[in-house]
Design a protein around this motif. Structure first.
Motif, PDB file in Angstrom:
ATOM      1  N   ASP A 175     -17.233  -4.070 -21.823  1.00  0.00           N
ATOM      2  CA  ASP A 175     -16.347  -3.029 -21.423  1.00  0.00           C
ATOM      3  C   ASP A 175     -16.358  -1.526 -22.058  1.00  0.00           C
ATOM      4  OD1 ASP A 175     -14.796  -4.669 -19.758  1.00  0.00           O
ATOM      5  OD2 ASP A 175     -13.969  -5.627 -21.499  1.00  0.00           O
ATOM      6  N   ALA A 176     -15.981  -0.734 -21.554  1.00  0.00           N
ATOM      7  CA  ALA A 176     -15.944   0.715 -22.062  1.00  0.00           C
ATOM      8  C   ALA A 176     -14.611   1.461 -22.085  1.00  0.00           C
ATOM      9  CB  ALA A 176     -17.013   1.724 -21.194  1.00  0.00           C
ATOM     10  N   VAL A 177     -14.556   2.197 -23.208  1.00  0.00           N
ATOM     11  CA  VAL A 177     -13.080   2.918 -23.257  1.00  0.00           C
ATOM     12  C   VAL A 177     -13.691   4.504 -23.427  1.00  0.00           C
ATOM     13  CG1 VAL A 177     -11.244   3.360 -24.847  1.00  0.00           C
ATOM     14  CG2 VAL A 177     -11.952   1.011 -24.517  1.00  0.00           C
ATOM     15  N   VAL A 178     -12.939   5.289 -22.581  1.00  0.00           N
ATOM     16  CA  VAL A 178     -13.221   6.578 -23.226  1.00  0.00           C
ATOM     17  C   VAL A 178     -11.777   7.524 -23.789  1.00  0.00           C
ATOM     18  CG1 VAL A 178     -13.441   9.046 -22.024  1.00  0.00           C
ATOM     19  CG2 VAL A 178     -14.426   6.988 -20.960  1.00  0.00           C
ATOM     20  N   ALA A 179     -11.909   7.667 -24.971  1.00  0.00           N
ATOM     21  CA  ALA A 179     -10.762   8.000 -25.786  1.00  0.00           C
ATOM     22  C   ALA A 179     -10.936   9.774 -25.611  1.00  0.00           C
ATOM     23  CB  ALA A 179     -10.913   7.642 -27.021  1.00  0.00           C
ATOM     24  N   VAL A 180      -9.769  10.247 -24.964  1.00  0.00           N
ATOM     25  CA  VAL A 180      -9.910  11.754 -24.778  1.00  0.00           C
ATOM     26  C   VAL A 180      -8.780  12.249 -25.693  1.00  0.00           C
ATOM     27  CG1 VAL A 180      -9.309  13.612 -23.183  1.00  0.00           C
ATOM     28  CG2 VAL A 180     -10.193  11.413 -22.209  1.00  0.00           C
ATOM     29  N   GLY A 181      -9.341  12.987 -26.951  1.00  0.00           N
ATOM     30  CA  GLY A 181      -8.523  13.362 -27.884  1.00  0.00           C
ATOM     31  C   GLY A 181      -8.756  14.685 -28.489  1.00  0.00           C
ATOM     32  N   PHE A 182      -8.103  15.522 -27.363  1.00  0.00           N
ATOM     33  CA  PHE A 182      -8.192  17.078 -27.808  1.00  0.00           C
ATOM     34  C   PHE A 182      -7.275  17.310 -29.126  1.00  0.00           C
ATOM     35  CE2 PHE A 182     -10.443  17.110 -23.813  1.00  0.00           C
ATOM     36  CZ  PHE A 182     -11.420  17.808 -24.125  1.00  0.00           C
ATOM     37  N   ARG A 183      -7.113  18.402 -29.717  1.00  0.00           N
ATOM     38  CA  ARG A 183      -6.400  18.684 -30.877  1.00  0.00           C
ATOM     39  C   ARG A 183      -4.909  18.743 -30.717  1.00  0.00           C
ATOM     40  NH1 ARG A 183      -8.383  24.621 -32.370  1.00  0.00           N
ATOM     41  NH2 ARG A 183      -7.389  25.908 -30.412  1.00  0.00           N
ATOM     42  N   ARG A 184      -4.130  18.289 -31.781  1.00  0.00           N
ATOM     43  CA  ARG A 184      -2.540  18.211 -31.371  1.00  0.00           C
ATOM     44  C   ARG A 184      -2.421  16.652 -30.901  1.00  0.00           C
ATOM     45  NH1 ARG A 184       1.239  23.173 -30.730  1.00  0.00           N
ATOM     46  NH2 ARG A 184       1.758  22.270 -32.899  1.00  0.00           N
ATOM     47  N   VAL A 204     -16.492   5.745 -26.006  1.00  0.00           N
ATOM     48  CA  VAL A 204     -16.832   7.147 -25.937  1.00  0.00           C
ATOM     49  C   VAL A 204     -15.734   8.242 -26.188  1.00  0.00           C
ATOM     50  CG1 VAL A 204     -17.721   9.083 -23.989  1.00  0.00           C
ATOM     51  CG2 VAL A 204     -18.394   6.529 -23.627  1.00  0.00           C
ATOM     52  N   LEU A 205     -15.982   9.225 -27.055  1.00  0.00           N
ATOM     53  CA  LEU A 205     -14.902  10.047 -27.548  1.00  0.00           C
ATOM     54  C   LEU A 205     -15.237  11.343 -26.934  1.00  0.00           C
ATOM     55  CD1 LEU A 205     -12.651  10.796 -29.427  1.00  0.00           C
ATOM     56  CD2 LEU A 205     -14.094  11.088 -31.179  1.00  0.00           C
ATOM     57  N   LEU A 206     -14.351  11.806 -26.329  1.00  0.00           N
ATOM     58  CA  LEU A 206     -14.149  13.282 -25.553  1.00  0.00           C
ATOM     59  C   LEU A 206     -13.080  14.047 -26.462  1.00  0.00           C
ATOM     60  CD1 LEU A 206     -15.068  15.543 -23.657  1.00  0.00           C
ATOM     61  CD2 LEU A 206     -13.956  14.184 -21.977  1.00  0.00           C
ATOM     62  N   GLY A 207     -13.286  15.123 -27.092  1.00  0.00           N
ATOM     63  CA  GLY A 207     -12.386  15.773 -27.588  1.00  0.00           C
ATOM     64  C   GLY A 207     -13.238  17.271 -28.191  1.00  0.00           C
ATOM     65  N   ASP A 208     -12.082  18.039 -28.750  1.00  0.00           N
ATOM     66  CA  ASP A 208     -12.432  19.277 -29.329  1.00  0.00           C
ATOM     67  C   ASP A 208     -13.331  18.924 -30.722  1.00  0.00           C
ATOM     68  OD1 ASP A 208     -10.504  20.392 -31.529  1.00  0.00           O
ATOM     69  OD2 ASP A 208      -9.819  18.882 -30.089  1.00  0.00           O
ATOM     70  N   PRO A 209     -14.054  19.919 -31.336  1.00  0.00           N
ATOM     71  CA  PRO A 209     -14.498  19.679 -32.582  1.00  0.00           C
ATOM     72  C   PRO A 209     -13.538  19.057 -33.786  1.00  0.00           C
ATOM     73  CG  PRO A 209     -15.397  21.824 -31.699  1.00  0.00           C
ATOM     74  CD  PRO A 209     -14.336  21.416 -31.042  1.00  0.00           C
ATOM     75  N   THR A 210     -12.443  19.320 -33.833  1.00  0.00           N
ATOM     76  CA  THR A 210     -11.654  18.850 -34.746  1.00  0.00           C
ATOM     77  C   THR A 210     -11.505  17.103 -34.653  1.00  0.00           C
ATOM     78  OG1 THR A 210      -9.546  18.890 -33.498  1.00  0.00           O
ATOM     79  CG2 THR A 210     -10.139  20.858 -34.581  1.00  0.00           C
ATOM     80  N   ALA A 211     -11.968  16.680 -33.582  1.00  0.00           N
ATOM     81  CA  ALA A 211     -11.767  15.023 -33.433  1.00  0.00           C
ATOM     82  C   ALA A 211     -13.124  14.317 -34.013  1.00  0.00           C
ATOM     83  CB  ALA A 211     -11.904  14.783 -31.874  1.00  0.00           C
ATOM     84  N   ALA A 212     -14.024  15.287 -34.639  1.00  0.00           N
ATOM     85  CA  ALA A 212     -15.363  14.951 -35.038  1.00  0.00           C
ATOM     86  C   ALA A 212     -14.986  13.579 -36.257  1.00  0.00           C
ATOM     87  CB  ALA A 212     -16.302  15.924 -35.720  1.00  0.00           C
ATOM     88  N   GLY A 213     -13.906  13.994 -36.802  1.00  0.00           N
ATOM     89  CA  GLY A 213     -13.553  12.777 -37.940  1.00  0.00           C
ATOM     90  C   GLY A 213     -13.385  11.398 -37.486  1.00  0.00           C
ATOM     91  N   HIS A 214     -12.991  11.157 -36.111  1.00  0.00           N
ATOM     92  CA  HIS A 214     -12.717  10.102 -35.252  1.00  0.00           C
ATOM     93  C   HIS A 214     -14.100   9.496 -34.635  1.00  0.00           C
ATOM     94  CE1 HIS A 214      -8.599  10.587 -35.841  1.00  0.00           C
ATOM     95  NE2 HIS A 214      -8.727  12.032 -35.409  1.00  0.00           N
ATOM     96  N   SER A 215     -15.128  10.181 -34.791  1.00  0.00           N
ATOM     97  CA  SER A 215     -16.210   9.750 -34.187  1.00  0.00           C
ATOM     98  C   SER A 215     -17.048   8.603 -34.797  1.00  0.00           C
ATOM     99  CB  SER A 215     -17.136  11.185 -33.954  1.00  0.00           C
ATOM    100  OG  SER A 215     -17.740  11.551 -35.098  1.00  0.00           O
ATOM    101  N   GLY A 216     -16.646   8.234 -35.843  1.00  0.00           N
ATOM    102  CA  GLY A 216     -17.416   7.049 -36.419  1.00  0.00           C
ATOM    103  C   GLY A 216     -17.060   5.708 -35.832  1.00  0.00           C
TER     104      GLY A 216
END
Length: 275
Positions: A175-184, A204-216
């Protein structure tokens, strides 16, 4: 005087210290609050003149609030904007420059190498769960509506009144999950990312650069800028990226994808749902 907390917003600091301020410092504080959105166009002396106080009084106010000076106040306000808080820090925006920056942001988002990887994950997955809260929810909704045209078993979460436990319980390898995680993002975003990855699904993580900490926790990380010269974040690049992802999935679906689109269109006609 009570101990200052460096994580407090400037308006919160003013409210907390207001009883301790002199009458002149209160006038300076009122002027500061009135001009927070356009502070960048003033010098400290000009701000003092607007308040009808001396520059020394304005400097004392900054120190009372825990700032070393006017430059640190400006840095504080820029940091607030960096977290996604709407704040106009300049005069009237240069709309031509804004349009140019938007075009560059779209190009950066859609041309990154991870787009092809993400499209392959979403095309090959048994099912896809698209998740987004707050400002990320419209992007997640748009992605779900595009993907469901190209492939079956695409769900959106959380829906009104729902939590995510039931959705995660059905996920597994394949399966796949797309997590959309823009700031705030909501405070529990990191926990959700870890839980989604623990199911064995490809994230798959889609977000602004502040979400980089969750990319692991993600197999594919798609950074997408949202900040520009305007007070509010722009999701033009995010929506363009959604279109490119969906197009990639449809392309990989081949004839089955085209047949699905035809079947959906026929259903629209039978139900008279769209013009």
């Amino acid at each position: 005087m009570t101990e200052l907390r460096i994580d407090e917003r400037i308006d919160e600091r003013i409210a907390r210290h207001h009883p301790e301020l002199t009458s002149q410092e209160r006038r300076a504080a009122e002027a500061l609050l009135e001009h927070l959105d356009d502070l960048a166009i003033y010098r400290a002396s000009e701000l003092a003149a607007l308040a009808g106080v001396s520059k020394a009084t304005m400097s004392r106010l900054f120190r009372s609030l825990g700032f070393t000076g006017f430059d640190e106040v400006r840095d504080h306000l820029r940091a607030l904007r960096g977290t996604g808080e709407p704040r106009r820090t300049e005069g009237p925006p240069d709309l031509a420059a804004h349009a140019e920056q938007e075009a560059a942001a779209v190009a950066d988002a859609v041309l990154q190498p991870g787009v092809a990887d993400a499209a392959a994950v979403l095309a090959g997955a048994r099912s896809v769960l698209v998740v987004g809260w707050r400002n990320s929810h419209p992007v997640a909704l748009h992605l779900r509506e595009q993907l469901v045209q190209a492939r079956p078993r695409v769900a959106l979460a959380p829906l009104p009144g729902q939590v995510l436990g039931e959705e995660l319980a059905d996920l597994g390898s394949g399966d796949a999950v797309v997590a959309v995680g823009f700031r705030r993002r909501p405070a529990g975003f990191a926990g959700f990312m870890a839980a989604a990855a623990a199911t064995g699904a490809d994230v798959v993580l889609l977000g602004d650069p502040t979400a980089a900490g969750h990319s692991g926790s993600a197999r594919v990380w798609l950074p997408c800028p949202v900040q520009g010269p305007l007070a509010f974040d722009s999701y033009a690049a995010a929506m363009s990226l959604v279109g490119v992802l969906a197009d990639g999935v449809l392309s990989r679906a081949g004839r089955a994808g085209q047949d699905r689109i035809s079947a959906i269109s026929a259903a629209y006609s039978r139900l008279a749902e769209v013009e």
